[in-house]
Scaffold this active site. Structure first.
Site, short mmCIF file in Angstrom:
data_model
loop_
_atom_site.label_atom_id
_atom_site.label_comp_id
_atom_site.label_asym_id
_atom_site.label_seq_id
_atom_site.Cartn_x
_atom_site.Cartn_y
_atom_site.Cartn_z
N ASP A 193 0.84 -1.19 0.00
CA ASP A 193 0.00 0.00 0.00
C ASP A 193 0.88 1.24 0.00
OD1 ASP A 193 0.76 0.51 2.63
OD2 ASP A 193 -0.88 -0.70 3.43
N LYS A 213 -4.79 2.82 -0.62
CA LYS A 213 -5.86 3.76 -0.92
C LYS A 213 -5.24 5.08 -1.28
CE LYS A 213 -8.73 1.42 2.43
NZ LYS A 213 -7.73 0.61 3.15
N MET A 261 -3.98 8.53 12.82
CA MET A 261 -5.10 8.79 11.91
C MET A 261 -6.08 9.85 12.39
SD MET A 261 -6.13 4.98 10.69
CE MET A 261 -6.11 4.17 12.26
N1 SAH Z 1 0.21 0.09 10.84
C1 SAH Z 1 0.63 1.47 10.81
C2 SAH Z 1 -0.51 2.42 11.03
C3 SAH Z 1 -1.50 2.43 9.90
S1 SAH Z 1 -2.79 3.58 10.16
C4 SAH Z 1 1.76 1.68 11.82
O1 SAH Z 1 2.01 0.80 12.65
O2 SAH Z 1 2.42 2.72 11.75
C5 SAH Z 1 -2.21 4.97 9.25
C6 SAH Z 1 -1.77 6.06 10.19
O3 SAH Z 1 -0.47 5.79 10.67
C7 SAH Z 1 -1.68 7.43 9.58
O4 SAH Z 1 -2.93 8.06 9.54
C8 SAH Z 1 -0.74 8.12 10.54
O5 SAH Z 1 -1.40 8.48 11.71
C9 SAH Z 1 0.20 7.00 10.89
N2 SAH Z 1 1.43 6.98 10.07
C10 SAH Z 1 1.91 5.97 9.34
N3 SAH Z 1 3.10 6.28 8.82
C11 SAH Z 1 3.39 7.52 9.24
C12 SAH Z 1 4.50 8.40 9.06
N4 SAH Z 1 5.55 8.06 8.32
N5 SAH Z 1 4.47 9.59 9.66
C13 SAH Z 1 3.43 9.96 10.41
N6 SAH Z 1 2.36 9.18 10.60
C14 SAH Z 1 2.34 7.97 10.04
#
Ligand code: SAH
Length: 523
Positions: free
Chosen positions: A44, A66, A181
């Protein structure tokens, strides 16, 4: 694992792999090994593109993320896809941003696989929930601040009839809270926490695009952060950290303090060559856009035949001259094909222009006998004179690019050298946009653009792009600078040593010169 284990039967498996938060260095070794053995990679848009290049060329790569407007695949379709591909005996890697089981729906995918009788493994990743605070200089727990950590989502399943999020509980929970998120609903959520008894002066930080060159952090309090975010036009994806640990950032900020932090730098080399320049710039904190404007390819027809002939006859020359790392690579590729015995190279001595060329020779276990001090072809004659006195009547083979300037051959001719020229490769303009960089440059611009050769300048202009006034130009040396001037672009900095470290130094100099432009939106 089944009891009657049969190696001959190819059984599919699905690895649910955490790709980490963005920095390609933050994936696990296990995750990388899974990608390398994958037949199919389903990914993704939060994971880094570089990971896909680790998969075998023939591996199928399927985008399931998405994007703002088009939903590529629904969750049930992703589940079906993983089941279908694994069932056909393939090794499937489901690559997910951060950790697959932290708001990553990895649990649902695993359940679907289990129900279909398919083996799966979880490969944990570094969640953005812990990486973003670390890269913003915020310790999530700290003996002087807290002993509890709460991670929650600001974006619930929209199909749920009523909110299951209990902000009273969150407000009352001691310690640090991390929200994923939640940027779009930030104001409402912060207010709910205050309404439920949260102290409005509690420090809050938001870290966006954490661990990448685009990382930005803003800070405020439960009461002010929404205004700060709106004023800075701060967008998702971001991690929100709530708690007094946020105050530690002042003393511990490290990632956004690097010499090129917040600077967007364009690299125009070929995709294959971009590596060293890009990683050097990234190491200094830059947001690198790799925009290959040229690509290097083998010659065809007469040039190719002549090249093969020269390579076969290499032992007859007194000197071999290489003026680029590519020339070295193409030469030895051909040499290996034509000759079985490395000794067939004979007693020729080797001259190289530029430390990169010499380093490439070393990779092939070849020493450099002669290298001009100034890294320019013009300096070679002088170096020959100093080394060998008269070079009249010596035989030399110059392995070069088709587009190389004639200055060297003219000078060698004048000195009485018996010179043969072997055209090892040609550079042709890159007509596609393999990394999406042209689009990004058009839409977002850049702070600094780098040119490593005249052909990268020409390739860039051939793509119909121009360089806006506000973009500074860094050139690797006088020849590239001249090509720029001829196209009415004056470089803002020219590398003092005409190589990649020299160019990186010139970029840092430009970044230092640029007036502070309010990049950091600290409240
Ligand atoms: N499984 C992922 C989270 C997925 S939900 C994890 O463990 O990181 C998606 C959310 O993750 C985004 O809306 C944001 O809040 C956060 N996110 C993921 N990558 C990010 C990044 N590089 N910088 C800031 N927020 C991030």
């Amino acid at each position: 694992m089944s009891e009657n284990f049969d190696m001959s039967e190819k059984k599919g498996i699905c690895y649910l792999v955490g790709a980490g938060p963005g920095d390609p260095g933050l994936i696990t070794l296990r995750g990388k090994a899974c990608i390398e053995m994958a037949d199919v990679v389903v990914y993704d848009n939060l994971s880094n593109d570089e990971f896909l290049s680790w998969a075998r060329p023939e591996a199928e790569r399927i985008f399931a993320g998405k994007k703002s407007k088009c939903h590529a695949l629904h969750q049930s379709e992703i589940n079906d896809l993983l089941v279908e591909k694994s069932k056909s005996g393939k090794v499937v890697v489901r690559l997910k941003g951060g950790d697959p089981l932290v708001f990553g729906r990895g649990g649902e995918e695993a359940t679907a696989l289990r129900q279909a009788g398919i083996d799966f493994e979880f490969v944990p990743g570094i969640s953005s929930a812990i990486a973003a605070p670390a890269y913003a200089g915020i310790p999530l727990t700290h003996r002087e601040h807290c002993s509890q950590l709460t991670i929650f989502t600001g974006h619930e399943n929209p199909s749920k009839p009523e909110s299951s999020m209990n902000y009273a509980q969150i407000a009352k929970a001691p310690g640090t809270k991390v929200m994923l998120m939640g940027v779009a609903r930030l104001g409402i959520i912060m207010q709910s926490i205050i309404d439920e008894g949260g102290d409005p002066t509690t420090p809050v930080a938001l870290v966006r695009m954490a661990t990448t060159g685009q990382q930005k952090t803003v800070t405020g309090t439960l009461a002010t952060i929404d205004d700060v975010v709106k004023a800075a036009d701060f967008k998702a994806p971001a991690v929100c950290v709530i708690g007094t640990v946020v105050n530690c950032r002042e003393g511990l900020n490290w990632f956004e303090d690097k010499p090129l932090s917040g600077k967007r730098v364009v690299v125009t080399r070929t995709l294959k060559q971009a590596g060293k320049l890009s990683s050097g710039l990234r190491e200094l904190g830059a947001d690198v856009i790799e925009m290959p404007t040229i690509k290097v390819s083998r010659c065809e027809g007469d040039d190719a035949r002549r090249f093969a002939h020269c390579v076969a006859e290499v032992h007859t020359y007194d000197w071999l001259i290489f003026t680029s790392p590519n020339a070295v690579e193409y030469f030895f590729e051909a040499f290996d094909l034509i000759r079985e015995d490395a000794r067939a190279i004979g007693g020729a001595r080797i001259a190289a222009v530029g430390p990169g060329t010499s380093a490439k020779l070393k990779e092939y276990r070849m020493a450099t006998d002669l290298m001009p001090k100034d890294n320019l072809a013009e300096g070679l004659i002088e170096a020959f004179r100093e080394e060998a006195g008269s070079i009249e009547n010596t035989t030399m083979l110059w392995v070069r690019a088709k587009e190389t300037r004639d200055v060297l051959s003219e000078a060698l001719d004048e000195a009485g050298v018996i010179l043969d020229e072997a055209i090892a490769y040609q550079t042709v303009p890159e007509t596609e946009d393999p990394t999406g960089a042209v689009k990004r440059f058009r839409e977002e611009g850049a702070d600094i653009i780098t040119f490593t050769s005249s052909s990268t300048v020409e390739g860039f202009l051939d793509m119909g792009l121009d360089i806006p006034d506000e973009v500074s130009i860094a050139s690797i040396g006088p020849v590239t600078s001249k090509t720029l001037s001829e196209s009415n672009y004056e470089p803002d900095a020219e590398a003092k040593s005409h190589d990649i470290p020299g160019l990186i130094a010139a970029v840092v100099q430009l970044a230092n010169e640029a007036a502070f432009d309010g990049d950091d939106f600290e409240a």
